[in-house]
Write a protein that holds these residues in place. Sequence first.
Motif, PDB file in Angstrom:
ATOM      1  N   GLY A  65       0.760  -1.239   0.000  1.00  0.00           N
ATOM      2  CA  GLY A  65       0.000   0.000   0.000  1.00  0.00           C
ATOM      3  C   GLY A  65       0.791   1.290   0.000  1.00  0.00           C
ATOM      4  N   LYS A  66       2.088   1.244  -0.257  1.00  0.00           N
ATOM      5  CA  LYS A  66       2.943   2.432  -0.360  1.00  0.00           C
ATOM      6  C   LYS A  66       2.931   3.307   0.903  1.00  0.00           C
ATOM      7  CE  LYS A  66       2.220   2.737  -5.380  1.00  0.00           C
ATOM      8  NZ  LYS A  66       1.865   3.637  -6.510  1.00  0.00           N
ATOM      9  N   PRO A  67       3.159   2.717   2.064  1.00  0.00           N
ATOM     10  CA  PRO A  67       3.127   3.518   3.292  1.00  0.00           C
ATOM     11  C   PRO A  67       4.452   4.231   3.552  1.00  0.00           C
ATOM     12  CG  PRO A  67       3.624   1.257   3.829  1.00  0.00           C
ATOM     13  CD  PRO A  67       3.423   1.301   2.332  1.00  0.00           C
ATOM     14  N   GLU A  68       4.458   5.133   4.559  1.00  0.00           N
ATOM     15  CA  GLU A  68       5.724   5.672   5.038  1.00  0.00           C
ATOM     16  C   GLU A  68       6.518   4.528   5.650  1.00  0.00           C
ATOM     17  OE1 GLU A  68       5.422   8.977   7.632  1.00  0.00           O
ATOM     18  OE2 GLU A  68       4.506  10.290   6.116  1.00  0.00           O
ATOM     19  N   VAL A  69       7.846   4.573   5.493  1.00  0.00           N
ATOM     20  CA  VAL A  69       8.640   3.423   5.914  1.00  0.00           C
ATOM     21  C   VAL A  69      10.036   3.875   6.315  1.00  0.00           C
ATOM     22  CG1 VAL A  69       9.423   2.948   3.556  1.00  0.00           C
ATOM     23  CG2 VAL A  69       9.395   1.089   5.237  1.00  0.00           C
ATOM     24  N   GLN A  70      10.625   3.150   7.239  1.00  0.00           N
ATOM     25  CA  GLN A  70      12.011   3.395   7.610  1.00  0.00           C
ATOM     26  C   GLN A  70      12.839   2.155   7.274  1.00  0.00           C
ATOM     27  OE1 GLN A  70      11.528   4.570  11.685  1.00  0.00           O
ATOM     28  NE2 GLN A  70      11.266   2.482  12.442  1.00  0.00           N
ATOM     29  N   LEU A  71      13.979   2.388   6.637  1.00  0.00           N
ATOM     30  CA  LEU A  71      14.924   1.323   6.324  1.00  0.00           C
ATOM     31  C   LEU A  71      15.961   1.277   7.436  1.00  0.00           C
ATOM     32  CD1 LEU A  71      16.268  -0.798   4.498  1.00  0.00           C
ATOM     33  CD2 LEU A  71      17.354   1.082   3.239  1.00  0.00           C
ATOM     34  N   VAL A  72      16.048   0.147   8.123  1.00  0.00           N
ATOM     35  CA  VAL A  72      16.985  -0.029   9.230  1.00  0.00           C
ATOM     36  C   VAL A  72      18.005  -1.090   8.839  1.00  0.00           C
ATOM     37  CG1 VAL A  72      17.248  -0.714  11.637  1.00  0.00           C
ATOM     38  CG2 VAL A  72      15.246   0.608  10.943  1.00  0.00           C
ATOM     39  N   GLU A  73      19.260  -0.670   8.677  1.00  0.00           N
ATOM     40  CA  GLU A  73      20.306  -1.645   8.367  1.00  0.00           C
ATOM     41  C   GLU A  73      21.144  -1.900   9.614  1.00  0.00           C
ATOM     42  OE1 GLU A  73      23.904  -2.865   5.305  1.00  0.00           O
ATOM     43  OE2 GLU A  73      22.983  -0.874   5.089  1.00  0.00           O
ATOM     44  N   LEU A  74      21.300  -3.175   9.947  1.00  0.00           N
ATOM     45  CA  LEU A  74      22.106  -3.595  11.086  1.00  0.00           C
ATOM     46  C   LEU A  74      23.517  -3.900  10.605  1.00  0.00           C
ATOM     47  CD1 LEU A  74      19.554  -6.101  12.696  1.00  0.00           C
ATOM     48  CD2 LEU A  74      19.734  -3.644  13.028  1.00  0.00           C
ATOM     49  N   GLY A  75      24.492  -3.225  11.181  1.00  0.00           N
ATOM     50  CA  GLY A  75      25.871  -3.438  10.756  1.00  0.00           C
ATOM     51  C   GLY A  75      26.088  -3.061   9.312  1.00  0.00           C
ATOM     52  N   PRO A  76      25.959  -1.794   8.954  1.00  0.00           N
ATOM     53  CA  PRO A  76      26.005  -1.385   7.553  1.00  0.00           C
ATOM     54  C   PRO A  76      27.384  -1.318   6.917  1.00  0.00           C
ATOM     55  CG  PRO A  76      25.592   0.505   8.966  1.00  0.00           C
ATOM     56  CD  PRO A  76      25.587  -0.693   9.854  1.00  0.00           C
ATOM     57  N   GLY A  77      28.427  -1.737   7.623  1.00  0.00           N
ATOM     58  CA  GLY A  77      29.756  -1.773   7.023  1.00  0.00           C
ATOM     59  C   GLY A  77      30.218  -0.400   6.577  1.00  0.00           C
ATOM     60  N   ARG A  78      30.516  -0.271   5.298  1.00  0.00           N
ATOM     61  CA  ARG A  78      30.975   1.009   4.751  1.00  0.00           C
ATOM     62  C   ARG A  78      29.822   1.812   4.155  1.00  0.00           C
ATOM     63  NH1 ARG A  78      34.662   0.887   0.677  1.00  0.00           N
ATOM     64  NH2 ARG A  78      36.053   2.449   1.597  1.00  0.00           N
ATOM     65  N   GLY A  79      28.587   1.286   4.262  1.00  0.00           N
ATOM     66  CA  GLY A  79      27.416   1.978   3.733  1.00  0.00           C
ATOM     67  C   GLY A  79      27.111   1.651   2.287  1.00  0.00           C
ATOM     68  N   THR A  80      27.864   0.742   1.701  1.00  0.00           N
ATOM     69  CA  THR A  80      27.725   0.434   0.275  1.00  0.00           C
ATOM     70  C   THR A  80      26.358  -0.148  -0.059  1.00  0.00           C
ATOM     71  OG1 THR A  80      30.096  -0.003   0.160  1.00  0.00           O
ATOM     72  CG2 THR A  80      28.737  -0.838  -1.639  1.00  0.00           C
TER      73      THR A  80
END
Length: 433
Positions: A128-143
Amino acid sequence: MAVEVMWKCSSSFSKVFSRSQAVCSLFGAENKSIVRLVARSVWRRKSSSSLHSEKRNLLNDLINRIKVTGPLTVAAFMQEVLTNPSAGYYMKKDVFGASGDFITSPEISQVFGELVGVWFVYHWLQTGKPEVQLVELGPGRGTLSADILRVIGKFKDLEEKLSLHLVEVSPALSDIQARLLTGVESKVSDFDKDYPLSYRQGKTPSGIPVSWYQAVQDVSPGNTFFLAHEFFDALPIHQFKKTNKGWREVLVDIDQQSPSSLRFVLAPGPTIASESLVAKETSSQEMEVCPKGGAIMEHVGSIINRHGGCALIVDYGEMGSNRFSLRAFSKHKLHDVLDAPGTADMTANVNFAYLKQSLGEKAKSFGPVTQTSFLKEMGIDERMKVLMANASESQGEQLQSGYKMLLEDMGEKFKFFAVTQHGVNKPPGFSTS
């Protein structure tokens, strides 16, 4: 069909990125007051800690600790080796790539991160295209986050509804992530009222808010896409061995024959961990258990159950644990786990059955499936055709090399594991699950 449509929308990606570095990070302290104290201490000492850490001998610290408190659990040893504020492996510098200790999939080819991005976009469209947050655990160098954001940038409605949250305990790595994802538009927070649990904030060039945290529990609850690539394998594990007197926990002690060295020993009797963590019905002779991973998985399931979202976990491991898998790597080669602690990466296979068990009935899981299976189903061959059509000769060679590494060298070893709310259709990439 949905995947094909999204590839057509994103077919303008033509730049080829060469990758050679990545890292995963340990989950921080759960107690929020401890998080604040630890983080303040780490960030305020940051200017001098790099020099001090080179002089600090973690082995001597561990030996002195054992003399005072007795042998350490493998989990306590692993925690110190990887995230000790002064001398932990992940805390001091960027230690990856050709000149480091290992290479991960997002650093090998941009295609990996793009396909993960497409997977998240598909879920967003289906819910349904809601607002969303992307949570990355241990993102390393951000790649990996950077590649996902590049895909999301093709869907402006999603980009306007997205915020990015990075769970990272390493000051050195958060600096690298900030430079890649936000440029100069980030700042270290002193935990003011506007950011009580985030120690750093910034924005991407397109305006997506980015925040950094010590622990996943510190991220405000909401509709969340959780992402963990080679994160759970670096969480501290307890080891247990079955003897004729019952299960005994493996501990790290001083080697009596060489007092400046360490050795593994068995606890003389039951420990709290062996009494509470070993499954009574198991027929295994050896076992590894990661209670911290279970706690994180339980939290992820609760958030998805209450607020919506999904999770994608990528790691090496199997369903169950019936052997010791703890190992260390230095300069891309196996390294003695007990030798020169803090100078080599430590890792253990992920028990996906334990992660599934930790979810309980809160959410629905899919997989694990192999990396080859997931990437093939998500359209890696179609994406490669688009990239190769726009690549120079040298870029084409890099793409082909990365393709081979992702599917042949790493394709069966690495697994994908997904979590969704109950009632959501099986996600793409998991038809064999």
